[in-house]
Structures are given as structure tokens and as C-alpha cells.
Write an enzyme that holds these catalytic residues in place. Sequence first.
Site, mmCIF file in Angstrom:
data_model
loop_
_atom_site.group_PDB
_atom_site.id
_atom_site.type_symbol
_atom_site.label_atom_id
_atom_site.label_comp_id
_atom_site.label_asym_id
_atom_site.label_seq_id
_atom_site.Cartn_x
_atom_site.Cartn_y
_atom_site.Cartn_z
ATOM 1 C CG ASN A 87 -0.272 -0.219 2.450
ATOM 2 O OD1 ASN A 87 0.645 0.787 2.827
ATOM 3 N ND2 ASN A 87 -0.335 -1.392 3.175
ATOM 4 C CG PHE A 89 -2.746 5.788 13.463
ATOM 5 C CD1 PHE A 89 -1.982 5.759 14.696
ATOM 6 C CD2 PHE A 89 -2.724 7.136 12.716
ATOM 7 C CE1 PHE A 89 -1.344 6.621 15.211
ATOM 8 C CE2 PHE A 89 -1.890 7.903 13.355
ATOM 9 C CZ PHE A 89 -1.057 7.941 14.474
ATOM 10 C CE LYS A 111 -11.124 0.908 10.976
ATOM 11 N NZ LYS A 111 -10.709 2.065 10.108
ATOM 12 C CE LYS A 114 -9.188 -2.984 14.091
ATOM 13 N NZ LYS A 114 -8.154 -3.449 12.855
HETATM 14 N N1 CTP Z 1 -4.407 -3.420 12.081
HETATM 15 C C1 CTP Z 1 -3.861 -4.338 12.449
HETATM 16 N N2 CTP Z 1 -3.636 -5.433 11.755
HETATM 17 C C2 CTP Z 1 -4.417 -5.596 10.686
HETATM 18 C C3 CTP Z 1 -4.888 -4.629 10.147
HETATM 19 C C4 CTP Z 1 -5.001 -3.424 10.956
HETATM 20 O O1 CTP Z 1 -3.116 -4.276 13.593
HETATM 21 N N3 CTP Z 1 -4.402 -7.122 9.964
HETATM 22 C C5 CTP Z 1 -4.244 -2.037 12.723
HETATM 23 C C6 CTP Z 1 -3.780 -0.807 12.185
HETATM 24 O O2 CTP Z 1 -2.391 -0.680 12.388
HETATM 25 C C7 CTP Z 1 -4.309 0.330 12.638
HETATM 26 C C8 CTP Z 1 -5.782 -0.214 12.712
HETATM 27 O O3 CTP Z 1 -5.751 -1.747 12.912
HETATM 28 O O4 CTP Z 1 -3.781 0.773 13.754
HETATM 29 C C9 CTP Z 1 -6.805 0.038 11.910
HETATM 30 O O5 CTP Z 1 -6.598 -0.247 10.734
HETATM 31 P P1 CTP Z 1 -7.384 0.042 9.318
HETATM 32 O O6 CTP Z 1 -6.733 -0.483 8.171
HETATM 33 O O7 CTP Z 1 -7.546 1.459 9.468
HETATM 34 O O8 CTP Z 1 -8.635 -0.844 9.798
HETATM 35 P P2 CTP Z 1 -9.121 -2.194 9.526
HETATM 36 O O9 CTP Z 1 -9.019 -2.672 11.121
HETATM 37 O O10 CTP Z 1 -8.043 -2.875 8.537
HETATM 38 O O11 CTP Z 1 -10.462 -2.477 9.064
HETATM 39 P P3 CTP Z 1 -10.803 -1.948 7.438
HETATM 40 O O12 CTP Z 1 -9.761 -2.231 6.749
HETATM 41 O O13 CTP Z 1 -12.000 -2.729 7.116
HETATM 42 O O14 CTP Z 1 -11.130 -0.424 7.585
#
Ligand code: CTP
Length: 397
Positions: A211, A325, A339, A343
Site C-alpha cells: 500500500n 490508527f 474500531k 479492538k
Molecule cells: N491493523 C492491524 N492488523 C491488521 C490490520 C490493521 O493491527 N491486519 C491495525 C492498524 O495498524 C491500525 C488499525 O488496525 O492501527 C486500523 O487499521 P485500518 O486499516 O484503518 O482498519 P482495519 O481494522 O483494517 O479495517 P478496514 O480495513 O475494514 O477499515
Amino acid sequence: MLKGKNILLCVSGGIAAYKMADVASILYKLEADVHVCMTKNAEKFITAETFSVLTKNKVYSDVFDENPDDYVNVPHISLGTNADLILVAPASADIIGKLAGGIADDMVSTVVLPARCPILIAPSMNVYMYENRIVQDNLKKLKNFGFKIIEPATGHLACGYDGKGKLPSPEALVEEILLEVSSEKDLAGKKILVNAGPTCESIDPVRFITNHSSGKMGYALAKAAALRGGEVTLVSGPVSLDTPAGVRRIDVVTAQDMYEAMTENAPDNDIIIMAAAVADYTPVNTADQKIKKSDGDMQIELKRTNDILKTVGASKKKNQKIIGFSMETENLLENSRKKLDSKNCDMICANSLRTPGAGYQVDTNIITLITKEGNTELPLMSKLEAANKIFDHILEM
Ligand code: CTP
């Protein structure tokens, strides 16, 4: 960042002395009151005038030099006692030996002895001189006396050899100074774990899924925490950023690597901040050989990765603070608040990809801090300023 700080640069005789002009200039621009003293040998590599023009202060190289405006405070004592920090750089084998032996027979070795402030030593010399057991023993002795030794860099040396012995870049030396004196140490005694950057999920030896994350926000958080006295571990996906001074960095590539590094380190830390853009999906199979194209379309089967934040949140200890984040393109606050609960975090830092000045690659951000108590909107600011606001908020919590 250094307004009101008195920084004394002690320059000894080595070719890297030329780099100290940049150090003096950067410190002056950061509003430090910069003073310089030099050995006679240092004057063979760079002139006192260079430093006095850059710092607007008189430069001393002779123990018997007086300050014409002040005959009471003799410079060979007052320069060291007035300093908030001393950097000896480049520190030759000779000056290291003198300091370790308590000898005071030139301006640099003399001013250091009465000083009561933090003293940084940046050795710079030929690789074999640096590896010499006597030099190493002297450095160990200085370390035991409370001096901080800045590791020399490795590379091609002016003497023609390759190896360890280069003076780090002026920017890296200034980072070391900032680490000591720039901020209030309100995170001292706290262990902080930050993750940053993207992850890369291999499809075959040539291609991968990733990404746009640059890692800048996570690195700013690690830097801010270290400047405020925290003991910082940074788990980093592949990025092209320098490790902030004083930070322990663990490099990872995949979401699984990041999961392992974070879950292993999380139990030992007081504050855990997840700024990394972790892949939510990874290829079910990674081909050993490059996948050759065929005439038709192709599909890649993906499987879910572990949610690191959710895993760490589920085993959160009583005194730990966990911060996530959230990057969204729509319904930012609503989606981010979900979240916070799902979480088990203490705070979510929400930033929208659609807002100019926020998001990937740029040096600024616009963040809303979401906690159980409510939302705090931060205006547009640099990622380092935003990182400091986040730590201010965590400390208030
Ligand atoms: N995160 C994580 N592990 C993952 C995906 C996300 O620890 N496999 C953490 C990111 O580092 C961030 C938070 O979860 O602190 C939110 O990440 P984000 O990508 O915004 O959301 P997701 O939980 O992945 O949900 P979505 O993609 O559906 O928005």
C-alpha cells in the site's frame, strides 16, 4: 527546538572537522546558543573564523585566551560550566585518550573537565585506530564515567581504508543532541512500542501486494517518544526512512512478520501505538518461480491476515495504553469509533485520506483523537507535532 540551550562543540584534529560547520549552522538555526572550542590540530582542518561566522560567538583554541568582555569568567572553565550539552566531534584517538586519562593540556580536554552537563563523544579515525584495544578501553572508561559515545559510521574513510570510523552525518549528530536536551523527559521510564510503514505480501519472487504508507507518521511517533525520554522499539515495514536517534528498530516485511514482532514485544511495553498499514489479506500461495503470463486473465486467491491490534488489545494489561490508527475514505469518525471498541483500544487516531494535508507520503496530518470520553480534533500540523499531541493526550489519560 533548542531555544535557550547553550551547546558547546569541541572539535579535535581530524579531517571530519569540516562536517562540524554544518552541525554549528543547523544548531544555530534551531536557535541554540552555539559555542565552539578547538584544538590546535583542528585548526589545520577548519578555521576558527568559519565557526565564529556561523555561531556569532568567539571561538577558542588556546587555554590562555581571555574573553575581552568578561575577565572574571575564564573561558577554559566557563565554556564547559555554562553548557547545557557538550559534543566532542570529531573525537580523535588522542582526545579520547586525554579525556579518559583526565589530562587537560589543550582547550578541548581542559573545558570538558569542569563541565557538569551531558557530554557526547563522536569518535572518528582510521578503522584500525578505532579498533585498537587501547582506544576501545578508553571509550569504555568514558562510558563508565557517564559520557555517551556516538557510534562511528562504516564506509570509505579519508585515509583510504574501508571500515568503521566515519563521523556520522551532521544531521545525525544534531539528532543525538536533540535527544539529550530538546524536550521535557516526561516519557522517561516508559517503554513504548510503535509500528510503522506498509507490509509487503509476495505473489512470486518478483511481485508483491502493498500500500502507499510511507511510514512517516509511525517514525514521527517513535522520534517524539525518544526525544521525550521513552525507551522506544519501532517495528518497521519496508520504508526508506532513517531510524530516529535512540530508537531500537526491528525490520519486518510481511503482515505475519509484523504480527510476530508485535505480539512478542507487546507484553513488555507500557504504550503500544499501531501506525502501520498492515495488509488485511495475503496470497494463499506464493510461487517459487516468476509467474509467466498467459493469454487469459488471472486471479490471485487471498486469505485474511491476523489483526495485530485486535490480538494485542485482547490481551491488554491493566496499566498498558493501546492506540490504533484509522485511515478511511468515508464516514471517518463513525467507522473509527467502531474500531475503538472492536479492538479494545484506549484511543484511535483517525485520519481521512480525502483531506488535503493528511494521509500517506505527506509530512503533515489532520487527526481526530477518538476515546471513550469523546473526540478531540487536531488542526493541520506536521506529523512530529501531531505525534507530540498524541503523547500529550496519552499522558493525560
Ligand atoms: N491493523 C492491524 N492488523 C491488521 C490490520 C490493521 O493491527 N491486519 C491495525 C492498524 O495498524 C491500525 C488499525 O488496525 O492501527 C486500523 O487499521 P485500518 O486499516 O484503518 O482498519 P482495519 O481494522 O483494517 O479495517 P478496514 O480495513 O475494514 O477499515
